[in-house]
Design a protein around this motif. Structure first.
Motif, PDB file in Angstrom:
ATOM      1  N   VAL A  41      36.713  46.407  49.808  1.00 57.74           N
ATOM      2  CA  VAL A  41      37.922  45.578  49.686  1.00 57.74           C
ATOM      3  C   VAL A  41      37.579  44.292  48.943  1.00 57.74           C
ATOM      4  CG1 VAL A  41      39.595  44.211  51.005  1.00 57.74           C
ATOM      5  CG2 VAL A  41      38.993  46.507  51.772  1.00 57.74           C
ATOM      6  N   GLU A  42      36.498  43.655  49.370  1.00 56.40           N
ATOM      7  CA  GLU A  42      36.104  42.380  48.752  1.00 56.40           C
ATOM      8  C   GLU A  42      35.832  42.542  47.264  1.00 56.40           C
ATOM      9  OE1 GLU A  42      32.762  40.051  50.313  1.00 56.40           O
ATOM     10  OE2 GLU A  42      33.775  40.296  52.250  1.00 56.40           O
ATOM     11  N   THR A  43      35.083  43.603  46.943  1.00 56.82           N
ATOM     12  CA  THR A  43      34.725  43.828  45.537  1.00 56.82           C
ATOM     13  C   THR A  43      35.993  44.033  44.707  1.00 56.82           C
ATOM     14  OG1 THR A  43      32.765  44.937  46.332  1.00 56.82           O
ATOM     15  CG2 THR A  43      33.314  45.290  44.028  1.00 56.82           C
ATOM     16  N   TRP A  44      36.874  44.837  45.234  1.00 57.69           N
ATOM     17  CA  TRP A  44      38.100  45.135  44.473  1.00 57.69           C
ATOM     18  C   TRP A  44      38.949  43.867  44.288  1.00 57.69           C
ATOM     19  CZ3 TRP A  44      43.281  45.582  46.651  1.00 57.69           C
ATOM     20  CH2 TRP A  44      44.242  45.958  45.710  1.00 57.69           C
ATOM     21  N   ILE A  45      39.139  43.112  45.364  1.00 56.73           N
ATOM     22  CA  ILE A  45      39.947  41.897  45.231  1.00 56.73           C
ATOM     23  C   ILE A  45      39.285  40.955  44.214  1.00 56.73           C
ATOM     24  CG2 ILE A  45      40.844  39.839  46.425  1.00 56.73           C
ATOM     25  CD1 ILE A  45      41.104  41.567  48.948  1.00 56.73           C
ATOM     26  N   GLY A  46      37.954  40.873  44.276  1.00 57.89           N
ATOM     27  CA  GLY A  46      37.220  40.027  43.332  1.00 57.89           C
ATOM     28  C   GLY A  46      37.494  40.463  41.892  1.00 57.89           C
ATOM     29  N   GLU A  47      37.441  41.755  41.662  1.00 60.44           N
ATOM     30  CA  GLU A  47      37.652  42.262  40.288  1.00 60.44           C
ATOM     31  C   GLU A  47      39.077  41.994  39.805  1.00 60.44           C
ATOM     32  OE1 GLU A  47      34.582  46.023  40.769  1.00 60.44           O
ATOM     33  OE2 GLU A  47      36.732  46.422  40.503  1.00 60.44           O
ATOM     34  N   MET A  48      40.016  42.196  40.714  1.00 59.72           N
ATOM     35  CA  MET A  48      41.417  41.991  40.313  1.00 59.72           C
ATOM     36  C   MET A  48      41.702  40.500  40.060  1.00 59.72           C
ATOM     37  SD  MET A  48      42.629  45.045  40.153  1.00 59.72           S
ATOM     38  CE  MET A  48      40.992  45.552  39.693  1.00 59.72           C
ATOM     39  N   ALA A  49      41.058  39.640  40.862  1.00 60.82           N
ATOM     40  CA  ALA A  49      41.249  38.198  40.677  1.00 60.82           C
ATOM     41  C   ALA A  49      40.589  37.739  39.379  1.00 60.82           C
ATOM     42  CB  ALA A  49      40.670  37.441  41.870  1.00 60.82           C
ATOM     43  N   GLU A  50      39.455  38.322  39.080  1.00 59.64           N
ATOM     44  CA  GLU A  50      38.740  38.024  37.834  1.00 59.64           C
ATOM     45  C   GLU A  50      39.648  38.342  36.629  1.00 59.64           C
ATOM     46  OE1 GLU A  50      35.705  36.821  37.784  1.00 59.64           O
ATOM     47  OE2 GLU A  50      35.499  36.940  35.587  1.00 59.64           O
ATOM     48  N   MET A 130      45.531  53.998  29.709  1.00 56.27           N
ATOM     49  CA  MET A 130      46.519  53.179  30.433  1.00 56.27           C
ATOM     50  C   MET A 130      45.846  51.984  31.107  1.00 56.27           C
ATOM     51  SD  MET A 130      49.675  53.512  30.307  1.00 56.27           S
ATOM     52  CE  MET A 130      50.741  52.162  30.774  1.00 56.27           C
ATOM     53  N   TYR A 131      44.672  52.224  31.682  1.00 56.18           N
ATOM     54  CA  TYR A 131      43.945  51.093  32.280  1.00 56.18           C
ATOM     55  C   TYR A 131      43.705  50.024  31.206  1.00 56.18           C
ATOM     56  CZ  TYR A 131      42.600  53.080  36.887  1.00 56.18           C
ATOM     57  OH  TYR A 131      42.594  53.570  38.172  1.00 56.18           O
ATOM     58  N   ALA A 132      43.254  50.473  30.027  1.00 55.22           N
ATOM     59  CA  ALA A 132      42.917  49.511  28.963  1.00 55.22           C
ATOM     60  C   ALA A 132      44.159  48.718  28.562  1.00 55.22           C
ATOM     61  CB  ALA A 132      42.339  50.260  27.771  1.00 55.22           C
ATOM     62  N   LYS A 133      45.253  49.430  28.395  1.00 59.36           N
ATOM     63  CA  LYS A 133      46.501  48.773  27.982  1.00 59.36           C
ATOM     64  C   LYS A 133      46.948  47.755  29.040  1.00 59.36           C
ATOM     65  CE  LYS A 133      51.033  50.220  26.432  1.00 59.36           C
ATOM     66  NZ  LYS A 133      51.703  51.366  25.845  1.00 59.36           N
ATOM     67  N   MET A 134      46.868  48.181  30.316  1.00 63.61           N
ATOM     68  CA  MET A 134      47.376  47.300  31.371  1.00 63.61           C
ATOM     69  C   MET A 134      46.441  46.130  31.637  1.00 63.61           C
ATOM     70  SD  MET A 134      49.300  49.848  33.935  1.00 63.61           S
ATOM     71  CE  MET A 134      50.282  48.594  34.741  1.00 63.61           C
ATOM     72  N   LYS A 135      45.144  46.353  31.457  1.00 63.31           N
ATOM     73  CA  LYS A 135      44.206  45.238  31.678  1.00 63.31           C
ATOM     74  C   LYS A 135      44.565  44.092  30.745  1.00 63.31           C
ATOM     75  CE  LYS A 135      40.259  47.598  33.650  1.00 63.31           C
ATOM     76  NZ  LYS A 135      39.037  48.348  33.430  1.00 63.31           N
ATOM     77  N   LYS A 136      44.966  44.422  29.542  1.00 67.11           N
ATOM     78  CA  LYS A 136      45.357  43.360  28.590  1.00 67.11           C
ATOM     79  C   LYS A 136      46.570  42.605  29.131  1.00 67.11           C
ATOM     80  CE  LYS A 136      43.657  45.225  24.278  1.00 67.11           C
ATOM     81  NZ  LYS A 136      44.017  46.449  23.571  1.00 67.11           N
ATOM     82  N   LEU A 137      47.505  43.364  29.686  1.00 68.66           N
ATOM     83  CA  LEU A 137      48.726  42.704  30.194  1.00 68.66           C
ATOM     84  C   LEU A 137      48.423  41.862  31.435  1.00 68.66           C
ATOM     85  CD1 LEU A 137      51.257  45.673  29.901  1.00 68.66           C
ATOM     86  CD2 LEU A 137      50.984  43.756  28.332  1.00 68.66           C
TER      87      LEU A 137
END
Ligand code: OXD
Ligand code: MN
Length: 634
Positions: A41-50, A130-137
């Motif tokens: 959970v921590e790792t994922w939240i960290g990545e999304m916040a990054e 799709m991941y690549a496209k959305m990461k930009k957004l």
């Protein structure tokens, strides 16, 4: 547009908006209190916040105090309006951006490794693309904002049915809705800390750019990414996204089913309760049926109806060989227009406390809400769903958007079932499919067996409604009311249904209903609402082998005399009409089913066989199929 919410300025007329500096001063007592002790959970939240770069991260524990703080924040920032607290305690009002008012099926995707896995009825793109496209957004989209971390459970935590999710969002509206619609906080956190897997749900309203709106599911990664929307069905990720699309995928792999179904219990005068699940497409009356009030005649005899769920059912085969169902939600996200004290007094009562109203009209005389057909009095001094002054006596336009909604806690519902929080769910006696069909479908008929029932669901059609963007009133195939919600290839979904049938040793019976049949003038013939109980009771009689039925080309039908019409002004002739089948229309229907099925190269052979049987039955050379029928023993 307002820069931070992207909402039309008209929606905020007369309300003070805070600048960024004032917003900064918003203080969360709970901000640093909660943690979730789970490395994944921590790792994922960290990545999304990054990626999204919020200024702050706030964990949501679902406590009354925190909800109150968030409500206050939403009122201060102008995101929500506090309604009259005497008349509607703890109720709030919200407007979406004018073009963000319904589920967006065109922008909803199932991104599995292969296109085939998503099937011909879903939008698909390669997940990496799709991941690549959305990461930009998502890059930096939460700068200057708070990221809320919402740990939630779909189903009662601890139930074998329950699934855990965490939604990250920059919308207070989403947090407050999730706190009504799901079980947020301690129970989910406990399971996460015990190592439960979780659905990774990421939402950002970003700048509500409709051209970059996406609601994307990655079933193989147990992840959902949604951006540029603030409409419930696209952003309350526990609901359609997790509890139907991701859950249907999980269910196929784990041997259970996630369905777009209400669950209701009917208590007879002896106090026995039998449960029914019913799948109707969006905005076709699931909430009304789930909260049905028996006609007076039946109430006097002691009949009662109990609501377990109004939209989603998760189904498993129990050790006893029966099918058991839970509602994974904790609230109702119902369509407001048309809800009134005749159509659904229970729903109306449910919305009187702790409810969020979205895109309805506002009564400026008393700061309450209004929508079409709420009462006979048109709203005179009002504001429409766009925030414009609105007088129902003069305006030709609608005050509330046709898909305006209430988000209300299930615990408010006067007829909520005592089994609502049951860990094991309720045993299902009957499964009902239905839709809006002006001419084709009779009031009710019954499947011959499980496979025929699956065919009945798989070949369902209904007229489209305002719950999704696009034309309204167009007939489309909507198998099991799951066309927009199935998270994998529908041919495999049908196969899974057939497989479940092999596992249920004490199966429910299947029925098809149509409350929306019209006469030559286009008026509904069947009175519907509470009177639908009469049809449900016939079904239960069939389940208990108390009544015989009549064979017809499409299934078993009631003898018109077996549907109790006492106290109703319906002539026997009208009942016959309601139950009649027009062979020519049905020949066209069979052709339509064949065309629909032809898009699935891998259609289960059982469904092809059922279609052949239907076609054979329809070729019986008789003008009136009911004349060609014979009574069958039960
Ligand atoms: C809903 C829908 O909101 O089906 O339930 O659109
Ligand atoms: Mn629905």
């Amino acid at each position: 547009m307002c820069p931070d919410t992207g909402k039309a300025e008209a929606g905020h007329r007369g309300r003070k908006r805070l600048n960024a500096e004032e917003n900064e001063r918003v203080h969360f007592k709970e901000e640093n209190k909660m943690t979730i002790n789970n490395q994944a959970v921590e790792t994922w939240i960290g990545e999304m916040a990054e990626m999204t770069r919020p200024d702050r991260i706030v964990y949501i524990d679902g406590s009354k105090e925190q909800i109150e703080e968030l409500r206050e924040l939403a009122v201060r920032t102008g995101e929500m309006i506090r309604l009259n607290q005497e008349l509607l305690p703890d109720c709030y009002y919200y407007r979406t951006s004018p073009k963000d008012v319904a589920r967006d099926e065109k922008r909803t995707l199932i991104c599995t490794k292969t296109r085939e896995e998503a099937g011909p009825t879903n939008n698909w793109t390669d997940p990496q693309e799709m991941y690549a496209k959305m990461k930009k957004l998502y890059q930096g989209c939460m700068k200057g904002r708070t990221m809320y971390v919402i740990p939630f459970s779909m189903g009662v935590p601890g139930s074998p049915f329950a699934k855990i999710g965490i939604e990250l969002t920059d919308s207070v509206y989403v947090v407050l809705n999730m706190c009504i619609m799901t079980r947020v906080g301690a129970g989910a956190v406990r399971l996460l800390e015990e190592g439960a897997d979780f659905t990774r749900c990421l939402h950002s309203k970003a700048d509500l750019n409709e051209n970059e709106k996406y609601i994307v599911h990655f079933p193989e990664d147990n992840a959902i990414w949604s951006i540029n929307s603030a409409y419930g069905g696209n952003v309350l990720l526990g609901k359609k996204c997790l509890a139907l699309r991701i859950a249907s995928f999980m269910g196929r792999n784990e041997g259970w089913m996630a369905e777009h179904m209400l669950i209701l219990g009917i208590e007879n005068p002896q106090g026995e309760v039998k449960y029914i699940c019913a799948a109707f497409p969006s905005a076709c009356g699931k909430t009304n049926l789930a909260m049905l009030i028996p006609p007076e005649l039946y109430r006097k005899q002691g009949y009662k109806v109990w609501t377990v769920g109004d939209d989603i059912a998760w189904l498993r085969v129990g050790e006893d060989g029966r099918l058991w169902a839970v509602n994974p939600e904790n609230g109702f996200f119902g369509v407001a227009p048309g809800t009134n004290d005749r159509s659904n007094p229970n729903a109306l009562a449910t919305t009187k406390r702790g409810t969020i109203f979205t895109n309805v009209a506002r009564n400026l005389d008393n700061n309450t809400v209004w929508w079409e057909r709420l009462d006979k009095e048109p709203l005179v001094n009002g504001e429409d769903w766009l925030g414009r002054p609105w007088n129902g006596r003069e305006s030709e336009e609608k005050g509330a958007h046709p898909n305006s909604r209430f988000t209300a806690p299930a615990e408010n519902c006067p007829c909520v079932s005592s089994e609502f929080n049951s860990l094991t769910g309720v045993p299902i006696s009957a499964i009902v499919f239905g839709g809006r069909r002006a001419k084709t479908e009779p009031l009710v008929y019954e499947a011959r067996n499980w496979n025929h029932g699956v065919f009945m669901g798989a070949s369902m059609s209904s007229e489209t409604t305002a719950a999704a963007n696009g034309a309204v009133g167009v007939v489309r195939h909507d198998p099991m009311a799951m066309l927009p919600f199935c998270g994998y290839n529908m041919a495999d979904y049908f196969r899974h249904w057939l497989e479940m049938g092999r596992q249920v040793t004490d199966p429910p019976k299947f029925f098809h209903v149509n409350w929306f049949r019209t006469d030559e003038e286009g008026a509904f013939i069947w009175p519907g609402f509470g009177e639908n109980l009469r049809v449900l009771l016939w079904m239960l009689d069939r389940c208990e082998h108390k009544v015989s039925a009549v064979k017809s080309p499409i299934g078993f039908q009631p003898d018109p005399r077996d549907i109790d019409l006492t106290g109703l002004d319906i002539a026997p002739e009208t009942m016959k009409k309601l139950l009649s089948i027009n062979l020519d229309i049905w020949k066209d229907e069979a052709a339509g089913i064949e065309t629909f099925f032809s898009q699935f190269p891998d259609l289960p052979k059982e469904l092809a066989e059922e279609l052949t049987t239907l076609k054979k039955n329809l070729l019986i050379p008789t003008a009136n199929p009911r004349n060609a029928s014979s009574s069958i023993a039960v």
